[in-house]
Design a protein around this motif. Structure first.
Motif, PDB file in Angstrom:
ATOM      1  N   MET A  17       0.831  -1.171   0.000  1.00  0.00           N
ATOM      2  CA  MET A  17       0.000   0.000   0.000  1.00  0.00           C
ATOM      3  C   MET A  17       0.882   1.243   0.000  1.00  0.00           C
ATOM      4  O   MET A  17       1.941   1.264   0.591  1.00  0.00           O
ATOM      5  CB  MET A  17      -0.900   0.016   1.228  1.00  0.00           C
ATOM      6  N   ASP A  18       0.413   2.274  -0.609  1.00  0.00           N
ATOM      7  CA  ASP A  18       1.154   3.528  -0.680  1.00  0.00           C
ATOM      8  C   ASP A  18       0.992   4.326   0.597  1.00  0.00           C
ATOM      9  O   ASP A  18      -0.050   4.297   1.248  1.00  0.00           O
ATOM     10  CB  ASP A  18       0.653   4.367  -1.860  1.00  0.00           C
ATOM     11  N   ALA A  19       2.032   5.045   0.928  1.00  0.00           N
ATOM     12  CA  ALA A  19       2.014   5.955   2.068  1.00  0.00           C
ATOM     13  C   ALA A  19       2.425   7.326   1.571  1.00  0.00           C
ATOM     14  O   ALA A  19       3.184   7.452   0.611  1.00  0.00           O
ATOM     15  CB  ALA A  19       2.963   5.474   3.152  1.00  0.00           C
ATOM     16  N   THR A  20       1.940   8.366   2.242  1.00  0.00           N
ATOM     17  CA  THR A  20       2.273   9.729   1.878  1.00  0.00           C
ATOM     18  C   THR A  20       2.780  10.472   3.102  1.00  0.00           C
ATOM     19  O   THR A  20       2.098  10.521   4.132  1.00  0.00           O
ATOM     20  CB  THR A  20       1.046  10.471   1.306  1.00  0.00           C
ATOM     21  N   LEU A  21       3.966  11.047   2.985  1.00  0.00           N
ATOM     22  CA  LEU A  21       4.526  11.924   4.003  1.00  0.00           C
ATOM     23  C   LEU A  21       4.495  13.331   3.425  1.00  0.00           C
ATOM     24  O   LEU A  21       4.979  13.555   2.315  1.00  0.00           O
ATOM     25  CB  LEU A  21       5.970  11.524   4.337  1.00  0.00           C
ATOM     26  N   ALA A  22       3.881  14.267   4.164  1.00  0.00           N
ATOM     27  CA  ALA A  22       3.740  15.624   3.639  1.00  0.00           C
ATOM     28  C   ALA A  22       4.046  16.655   4.711  1.00  0.00           C
ATOM     29  O   ALA A  22       3.865  16.408   5.901  1.00  0.00           O
ATOM     30  CB  ALA A  22       2.319  15.834   3.117  1.00  0.00           C
ATOM     31  N   GLN A  23       4.505  17.802   4.269  1.00  0.00           N
ATOM     32  CA  GLN A  23       4.659  18.968   5.133  1.00  0.00           C
ATOM     33  C   GLN A  23       3.340  19.718   5.096  1.00  0.00           C
ATOM     34  O   GLN A  23       2.826  20.020   4.021  1.00  0.00           O
ATOM     35  CB  GLN A  23       5.783  19.843   4.604  1.00  0.00           C
ATOM     36  N   VAL A  24       2.756  19.988   6.261  1.00  0.00           N
ATOM     37  CA  VAL A  24       1.462  20.665   6.313  1.00  0.00           C
ATOM     38  C   VAL A  24       1.573  21.923   7.171  1.00  0.00           C
ATOM     39  O   VAL A  24       2.460  22.054   8.002  1.00  0.00           O
ATOM     40  CB  VAL A  24       0.355  19.739   6.876  1.00  0.00           C
ATOM     41  N   SER A  25       0.653  22.851   6.928  1.00  0.00           N
ATOM     42  CA  SER A  25       0.561  24.060   7.739  1.00  0.00           C
ATOM     43  C   SER A  25      -0.907  24.310   8.046  1.00  0.00           C
ATOM     44  O   SER A  25      -1.785  23.596   7.563  1.00  0.00           O
ATOM     45  CB  SER A  25       1.184  25.249   6.999  1.00  0.00           C
ATOM     46  N   SER A  26      -1.191  25.312   8.831  1.00  0.00           N
ATOM     47  CA  SER A  26      -2.568  25.634   9.195  1.00  0.00           C
ATOM     48  C   SER A  26      -3.413  25.762   7.937  1.00  0.00           C
ATOM     49  O   SER A  26      -2.928  26.302   6.954  1.00  0.00           O
ATOM     50  CB  SER A  26      -2.590  26.962   9.953  1.00  0.00           C
ATOM     51  N   PRO A  27      -4.627  25.202   7.913  1.00  0.00           N
ATOM     52  CA  PRO A  27      -5.461  24.789   9.035  1.00  0.00           C
ATOM     53  C   PRO A  27      -5.217  23.355   9.529  1.00  0.00           C
ATOM     54  O   PRO A  27      -5.908  22.913  10.444  1.00  0.00           O
ATOM     55  CB  PRO A  27      -6.877  24.927   8.495  1.00  0.00           C
ATOM     56  N   ALA A  28      -4.286  22.622   8.951  1.00  0.00           N
ATOM     57  CA  ALA A  28      -3.953  21.293   9.477  1.00  0.00           C
ATOM     58  C   ALA A  28      -3.373  21.464  10.876  1.00  0.00           C
ATOM     59  O   ALA A  28      -2.819  22.514  11.204  1.00  0.00           O
ATOM     60  CB  ALA A  28      -2.949  20.590   8.564  1.00  0.00           C
ATOM     61  N   PRO A  29      -3.473  20.428  11.717  1.00  0.00           N
ATOM     62  CA  PRO A  29      -2.939  20.560  13.077  1.00  0.00           C
ATOM     63  C   PRO A  29      -1.421  20.789  13.079  1.00  0.00           C
ATOM     64  O   PRO A  29      -0.670  20.005  12.531  1.00  0.00           O
ATOM     65  CB  PRO A  29      -3.279  19.219  13.725  1.00  0.00           C
ATOM     66  N   VAL A  30      -1.007  21.888  13.675  1.00  0.00           N
ATOM     67  CA  VAL A  30       0.404  22.219  13.855  1.00  0.00           C
ATOM     68  C   VAL A  30       0.592  22.531  15.335  1.00  0.00           C
ATOM     69  O   VAL A  30      -0.130  23.357  15.890  1.00  0.00           O
ATOM     70  CB  VAL A  30       0.816  23.422  12.977  1.00  0.00           C
ATOM     71  N   GLN A  31       1.544  21.871  15.970  1.00  0.00           N
ATOM     72  CA  GLN A  31       1.778  22.088  17.401  1.00  0.00           C
ATOM     73  C   GLN A  31       2.506  23.398  17.652  1.00  0.00           C
ATOM     74  O   GLN A  31       2.115  24.186  18.490  1.00  0.00           O
ATOM     75  CB  GLN A  31       2.575  20.921  17.994  1.00  0.00           C
ATOM     76  N   GLY A  32       3.596  23.590  16.950  1.00  0.00           N
ATOM     77  CA  GLY A  32       4.381  24.797  17.147  1.00  0.00           C
ATOM     78  C   GLY A  32       5.037  25.180  15.844  1.00  0.00           C
ATOM     79  O   GLY A  32       5.229  24.361  14.960  1.00  0.00           O
ATOM     80  N   GLY A  33       5.375  26.422  15.698  1.00  0.00           N
ATOM     81  CA  GLY A  33       5.993  26.860  14.458  1.00  0.00           C
ATOM     82  C   GLY A  33       4.967  26.959  13.343  1.00  0.00           C
ATOM     83  O   GLY A  33       3.785  27.154  13.575  1.00  0.00           O
ATOM     84  N   THR A  34       5.441  26.773  12.128  1.00  0.00           N
ATOM     85  CA  THR A  34       4.596  26.957  10.951  1.00  0.00           C
ATOM     86  C   THR A  34       4.144  25.647  10.331  1.00  0.00           C
ATOM     87  O   THR A  34       3.067  25.568   9.751  1.00  0.00           O
ATOM     88  CB  THR A  34       5.371  27.775   9.893  1.00  0.00           C
ATOM     89  N   TYR A  35       4.957  24.576  10.470  1.00  0.00           N
ATOM     90  CA  TYR A  35       4.687  23.330   9.758  1.00  0.00           C
ATOM     91  C   TYR A  35       4.693  22.130  10.697  1.00  0.00           C
ATOM     92  O   TYR A  35       5.286  22.160  11.775  1.00  0.00           O
ATOM     93  CB  TYR A  35       5.742  23.091   8.668  1.00  0.00           C
ATOM     94  N   ALA A  36       4.054  21.066  10.247  1.00  0.00           N
ATOM     95  CA  ALA A  36       4.104  19.751  10.886  1.00  0.00           C
ATOM     96  C   ALA A  36       4.227  18.738   9.761  1.00  0.00           C
ATOM     97  O   ALA A  36       4.134  19.074   8.575  1.00  0.00           O
ATOM     98  CB  ALA A  36       2.855  19.487  11.721  1.00  0.00           C
ATOM     99  N   ALA A  37       4.426  17.485  10.124  1.00  0.00           N
ATOM    100  CA  ALA A  37       4.472  16.400   9.136  1.00  0.00           C
ATOM    101  C   ALA A  37       3.195  15.578   9.265  1.00  0.00           C
ATOM    102  O   ALA A  37       2.768  15.268  10.378  1.00  0.00           O
ATOM    103  CB  ALA A  37       5.685  15.510   9.376  1.00  0.00           C
ATOM    104  N   SER A  38       2.598  15.234   8.139  1.00  0.00           N
ATOM    105  CA  SER A  38       1.470  14.314   8.154  1.00  0.00           C
ATOM    106  C   SER A  38       1.912  13.019   7.482  1.00  0.00           C
ATOM    107  O   SER A  38       2.667  13.036   6.506  1.00  0.00           O
ATOM    108  CB  SER A  38       0.246  14.900   7.436  1.00  0.00           C
ATOM    109  N   LEU A  39       1.468  11.908   8.028  1.00  0.00           N
ATOM    110  CA  LEU A  39       1.750  10.592   7.464  1.00  0.00           C
ATOM    111  C   LEU A  39       0.411   9.910   7.233  1.00  0.00           C
ATOM    112  O   LEU A  39      -0.382   9.765   8.167  1.00  0.00           O
ATOM    113  CB  LEU A  39       2.622   9.783   8.422  1.00  0.00           C
ATOM    114  N   THR A  40       0.163   9.523   5.979  1.00  0.00           N
ATOM    115  CA  THR A  40      -1.102   8.920   5.588  1.00  0.00           C
ATOM    116  C   THR A  40      -0.838   7.564   4.974  1.00  0.00           C
ATOM    117  O   THR A  40       0.041   7.428   4.110  1.00  0.00           O
ATOM    118  CB  THR A  40      -1.836   9.804   4.559  1.00  0.00           C
ATOM    119  N   SER A  41      -1.597   6.549   5.406  1.00  0.00           N
ATOM    120  CA  SER A  41      -1.434   5.209   4.847  1.00  0.00           C
ATOM    121  C   SER A  41      -2.625   4.344   5.255  1.00  0.00           C
ATOM    122  O   SER A  41      -3.306   4.635   6.241  1.00  0.00           O
ATOM    123  CB  SER A  41      -0.147   4.555   5.341  1.00  0.00           C
ATOM    124  N   ALA A  42      -2.847   3.264   4.506  1.00  0.00           N
ATOM    125  CA  ALA A  42      -3.863   2.277   4.859  1.00  0.00           C
ATOM    126  C   ALA A  42      -3.227   1.063   5.530  1.00  0.00           C
ATOM    127  O   ALA A  42      -3.910   0.077   5.811  1.00  0.00           O
ATOM    128  CB  ALA A  42      -4.649   1.859   3.618  1.00  0.00           C
TER     129      ALA A  42
END
Length: 124
Positions: free
Chosen positions: A1-26
């Motif tokens: 199965m494919d997985a996606t790692l992405a750099q995200v910013s608001s409105p996605a959940p970000v704890q601190g700073g400007t960006y966070a990482a999202s990891l998506t997979s089945a």
């Protein structure tokens, strides 16, 4: 199965700073970085995980100790099983074992057949 790692910013959940990482997979998916270490030294693995997707069975921070030829010496994991409406902070000290020259630090998502997403931020 494919997985996606992405750099995200608001409105996605970000704890601190400007960006966070999202990891998506089945299925199970991870991202990692190798860092050099000195055996016998104490290292802290810490970071924030946002797991609020019921399709994700758990999310983890993992450290694997590797020798000079990247042979596996040992590993340890910090897991989050429950969903939370906000980021959870994980932090633990580890001593690099004898012969360890590298630490492989991983963010891991575990999903079981349906696409799930987990966010990671401020990993160190």
């Amino acid at each position: 199965m494919d997985a996606t790692l992405a750099q995200v910013s608001s409105p996605a959940p970000v704890q601190g700073g400007t960006y966070a990482a999202s990891l998506t997979s089945a299925s199970s998916a991870s991202f990692f970085q190798d860092v050099s270490v000195a055996s016998g030294q104490i290292y802290t693995l810490s970071g924030y995980i946002y797991k609020n997707d019921p399709r994700a069975s758990k999310a983890s921070l993992q450290i694997s100790w590797l020798g000079s030829t990247y042979n596996d010496i040992g590993s340890a994991t910090q897991d989050i099983f429950n969903n939370s409406p906000s980021y959870l902070f994980l932090s633990k000290n580890y001593e690099a074992p004898t012969q360890a020259q590298w630490a492989r630090v991983k963010g891991v998502l575990f999903a079981q057949g349906e696409s799930a997403i987990v966010y990671f931020d401020e990993l160190s």
